[in-house]
Design a protein around this motif. Structure first.
Motif, PDB file in Angstrom:
ATOM      1  N   CYS A  36       7.366  33.089 -12.840  1.00 38.81           N
ATOM      2  CA  CYS A  36       6.327  33.426 -11.875  1.00 38.81           C
ATOM      3  C   CYS A  36       5.971  34.908 -11.980  1.00 38.81           C
ATOM      4  O   CYS A  36       6.843  35.776 -11.894  1.00 38.81           O
ATOM      5  N   CYS A  39       6.752  36.433  -8.044  1.00 37.81           N
ATOM      6  CA  CYS A  39       8.114  36.662  -7.530  1.00 37.81           C
ATOM      7  C   CYS A  39       9.148  36.825  -8.647  1.00 37.81           C
ATOM      8  O   CYS A  39      10.297  37.178  -8.377  1.00 37.81           O
ATOM      9  N   CYS A  53       7.176  30.825  -4.114  1.00 37.35           N
ATOM     10  CA  CYS A  53       6.260  31.714  -3.382  1.00 37.35           C
ATOM     11  C   CYS A  53       4.820  31.212  -3.382  1.00 37.35           C
ATOM     12  O   CYS A  53       3.943  31.871  -2.824  1.00 37.35           O
TER      13      CYS A  53
HETATM   14 ZN   LIG Z   1       6.885  32.827  -7.324  1.00 40.05          ZN
END
Ligand SMILES: [Zn+2]
Length: 139
Positions: A36, A39, A53
């Motif tokens: 990601c 995050c 997230c």
């Molecule tokens: Zn994330």
């Protein structure tokens, strides 16, 4: 290793637009995970939105291929006739160094030597000319 495409009779994965990079990686002898961009966590299985997230900036990265055996069972009775010739075999959950857990098989190890928490590394089982499956063997 496994048989050719015409002889392989077990279920095969059907890559989607989202998962295609994962399967292409395995076929090239590389374990790829999504990470990601918001995050920083690694994500498995492949998806379009981060489950931690809800970020949408997932990028494909190469994983180390190393992990530890999180849990396993020894399959002694095949639930699908296509796997009858394989029993007994190890059905396992491996926790990757990057964090995600994957369901897999442990190969290259006597059944009595399989232990929870043992270090393992990825093995790429080319079951057809186009499909490789992710398995693990002792490191
Ligand atoms: Zn994330």
């Amino acid at each position: 290793m496994s048989d050719t495409a015409t002889q392989y009779e077990k279920p095969l994965p059907v890559p989607s637009d989202i998962s295609a990079p994962y399967w292409e990686g395995l076929n090239a002898g590389e374990l790829r995970l999504q990470r990601c961009g918001d995050c920083g966590r690694y994500v498995f299985y492949p998806r379009s939105v981060c489950p931690y997230c809800l970020g949408e900036r997932l990028e494909w990265v190469s994983a180390s291929g190393r992990g530890r055996l999180y849990s396993y069972t020894i399959v002694r009775r095949a639930m699908n006739p296509a796997f009858a010739a394989d029993v007994p075999y190890v059905f396992a959950i491996v926790e990757l160094e990057e964090g995600p857990r994957v369901t897999t098989n442990i190969i290259g190890c006597a059944l009595e030597d399989v232990r929870v928490d043992m270090p393992v590394k990825a093995a790429y089982d080319s079951v057809t000319s186009e499909v490789a499956l992710l398995k693990f063997e002792p490191e």
